[in-house]
Design a protein around this motif. Structure first.
Motif, PDB file in Angstrom:
ATOM      1  N   ALA A   1       0.805  -1.225   0.000  1.00 46.39           N
ATOM      2  CA  ALA A   1       0.000   0.000   0.000  1.00 46.39           C
ATOM      3  C   ALA A   1       0.834   1.269   0.000  1.00 46.39           C
ATOM      4  CB  ALA A   1      -0.918  -0.001   1.220  1.00 46.39           C
ATOM      5  N   GLY A   2       0.215   2.335  -0.521  1.00 40.89           N
ATOM      6  CA  GLY A   2       0.792   3.672  -0.448  1.00 40.89           C
ATOM      7  C   GLY A   2       1.941   3.933  -1.399  1.00 40.89           C
ATOM      8  N   VAL A   3       1.975   3.242  -2.533  1.00 38.27           N
ATOM      9  CA  VAL A   3       3.061   3.435  -3.504  1.00 38.27           C
ATOM     10  C   VAL A   3       2.571   4.443  -4.555  1.00 38.27           C
ATOM     11  CG1 VAL A   3       4.552   2.323  -5.198  1.00 38.27           C
ATOM     12  CG2 VAL A   3       3.879   1.086  -3.110  1.00 38.27           C
ATOM     13  N   PRO A   4       3.157   5.633  -4.607  1.00 39.56           N
ATOM     14  CA  PRO A   4       2.660   6.683  -5.500  1.00 39.56           C
ATOM     15  C   PRO A   4       2.642   6.316  -6.982  1.00 39.56           C
ATOM     16  CG  PRO A   4       4.285   7.580  -3.974  1.00 39.56           C
ATOM     17  CD  PRO A   4       4.277   6.090  -3.791  1.00 39.56           C
ATOM     18  N   ASP A   5       3.610   5.510  -7.452  1.00 39.46           N
ATOM     19  CA  ASP A   5       3.640   5.177  -8.872  1.00 39.46           C
ATOM     20  C   ASP A   5       3.092   3.775  -9.159  1.00 39.46           C
ATOM     21  OD1 ASP A   5       5.802   3.856  -7.764  1.00 39.46           O
ATOM     22  OD2 ASP A   5       7.157   4.288  -9.422  1.00 39.46           O
ATOM     23  N   ALA A   6       2.202   3.302  -8.296  1.00 42.18           N
ATOM     24  CA  ALA A   6       1.555   2.007  -8.524  1.00 42.18           C
ATOM     25  C   ALA A   6       0.858   2.027  -9.879  1.00 42.18           C
ATOM     26  CB  ALA A   6       0.544   1.728  -7.416  1.00 42.18           C
TER      27      ALA A   6
END
Length: 126
Positions: A48-53
């Motif tokens: 979770a919380g990965v900006p470039d997912a």
């Protein structure tokens, strides 16, 4: 040895709605994210919380099923969108499943962050 893909997501609640609510996987909290399980030993870890997912263009996970077309129809009925002929360099049949991939039947979809997943089954012998 235990191996499972890690799929980056920006919003864990939104990702859980897709993976659990639409795909039917079972989830539980795990250190650093969420563990999803399914039949035949399937595991996927959500980070979770990965900006470039969702920023990669290739499949991050492939899900083997008994019948790709049947599974695609069932998932579509639950609101899962699949990639179409304008999105892929493959010929697709009326269900949106590959019509020209030797030995396998494949359909492509995206999770809420845009990560590509595939549904596939072995092609029936002619």
């Amino acid at each position: 040895m235990h191996i499972g893909p890690v799929i980056a997501v920006t919003d864990l609640d939104r990702a859980r709605e897709f993976y659990e609510g639409k795909l039917g996987l079972t989830g539980e909290e795990t250190p650093g994210g969420w563990l999803l399980t399914g039949g035949e030993g399937t595991v996927i870890y959500l980070l979770a919380g990965v900006p470039d997912a969702g920023s990669v263009s290739w499949p991050v996970a492939s899900i083997r099923v008994g019948d790709a077309a049947e599974t695609v129809r069932a998932l579509r009925s639950r609101g899962v969108p699949f990639l179409g002929k304008d999105d892929l360099p493959f010929a697709l049949d009326e269900d949106g499943v590959s019509a020209d991939t030797s030995g396998v039947r494949v359909a492509w979809m995206r999770d809420p962050d845009g990560s590509v997943l595939t549904i596939f089954s072995r092609a029936s012998p002619a």
